[in-house]
Design an enzyme around this catalytic site. Sequence first.
Site, mmCIF file in Angstrom:
data_model
loop_
_atom_site.group_PDB
_atom_site.id
_atom_site.type_symbol
_atom_site.label_atom_id
_atom_site.label_comp_id
_atom_site.label_asym_id
_atom_site.label_seq_id
_atom_site.Cartn_x
_atom_site.Cartn_y
_atom_site.Cartn_z
ATOM 1 N N ALA A 45 0.861 -1.193 0.000
ATOM 2 C CA ALA A 45 0.000 0.000 0.000
ATOM 3 C C ALA A 45 0.893 1.237 0.000
ATOM 4 O O ALA A 45 2.064 1.184 0.399
ATOM 5 C CB ALA A 45 -0.891 -0.016 1.232
ATOM 6 N N GLY B 254 0.672 -4.892 0.973
ATOM 7 C CA GLY B 254 -0.455 -4.958 0.036
ATOM 8 C C GLY B 254 -0.090 -5.629 -1.277
ATOM 9 O O GLY B 254 -0.963 -6.220 -1.940
ATOM 10 N N GLU C 90 -0.543 -9.106 -0.591
ATOM 11 C CA GLU C 90 -1.984 -9.337 -0.385
ATOM 12 C C GLU C 90 -2.705 -9.419 -1.740
ATOM 13 O O GLU C 90 -3.598 -10.244 -1.931
ATOM 14 C CB GLU C 90 -2.559 -8.236 0.511
ATOM 15 N N GLU D 2 4.059 -5.063 7.702
ATOM 16 C CA GLU D 2 3.289 -3.965 8.299
ATOM 17 C C GLU D 2 3.641 -3.690 9.758
ATOM 18 O O GLU D 2 3.585 -2.539 10.213
ATOM 19 C CB GLU D 2 1.782 -4.244 8.191
#
Length: 257
Positions: free
Chosen positions: A62, A108, A111, A131
């Site tokens: 992200a 992300g 993910e 994270e």
Amino acid sequence: MEYLSYSKENQIGTILLQHAPANALCSPMIKEIDTVLNEIENDTDVKAIVIRGEGRFFSAGADIKEFTTVKDASGFSELGAFGQQVFDRIEQFSKPVIAAIHGAALGGGLELAMACHIRLVTDSAKLGLPELQLGLVPGFAGSQRLPRYVGAAKATEMLLTSEPIIGTDALQWGLANHAVSEEDLLDTAYGLASKAASKSAVAVGLALELVDYARNGEYEQGAKKETEAFGKAFASHDGQEGIKAFIEKRKPDFQDR
Ligand SMILES: C/C=C/C(=O)SCCNC(=O)CCNC(=O)[C@H](O)C(C)(C)COP(=O)(O)OP(=O)(O)OC[C@H]1O[C@@H](n2cnc3c(N)ncnc32)[C@H](O)[C@@H]1OP(=O)(O)O
């Protein structure tokens, strides 16, 4: 499209992540993935999809810079929920989605890759959910998908240490389907995609739906769904054609109906 490009060739669609320098998954990029999926869903000419990253990485996660624009906990939760919604859509997509991972798939980025049906990695690619290093936890369902692939013990270790594993370990741990050299990555991805694209789209869609059900559903219900799908596939044009072609010792002429 500002953060990716979409192209198609030989019935295979390519989503190329293009957000230099690290293909960080900002919200507009995730929105663009969703928009491209709308196009692919309605395009019967596309029968498999490859997602890959331009530049040094598949995706480093992200967009940490975007995080500074989020006001509060509910805004941050919403950001996670939106990513989850689009990634769930990939996992449930009726056409096979293959992630071709080089460089890094972190946070992300991993993910996104874990929501794809198949993951191909380069031997040295770094895969991880770092994270906790930022004082955060995964938000795009990584805490739920990673244990499914590598088991709870290894997933917990990856989360708590924030340390990535390399592609060859990802293969051993069940996170990747194949680990290959950098120069073989695209040939492997497109070779696999074209094998899937050569099948009947009807049977492929049913197979993906069944495997998706098996992730969370009950065995007995899933087996019942399978018998229904078995019947549907048999009654389809392509089911009949596949059987006939086998008997006649020729290649089937599937028409995706
Ligand atoms: C719900 C989801 C949550 C999340 O995903 S949270 C984010 C999780 N991901 C991470 O924590 C990974 C962060 N990035 C890294 O660890 C490293 O980077 C890399 C291993 C990917 C690459 O390291 P190296 O080769 O040393 O390059 P570099 O100078 O650190 O990064 C190159 C440029 O890429 C930007 N960048 C990297 N990752 C992100 C990111 N996730 N969001 C926004 N920008 C990122 C950097 O800032 C820098 O940019 P500049 O050259 O302008 O300084």
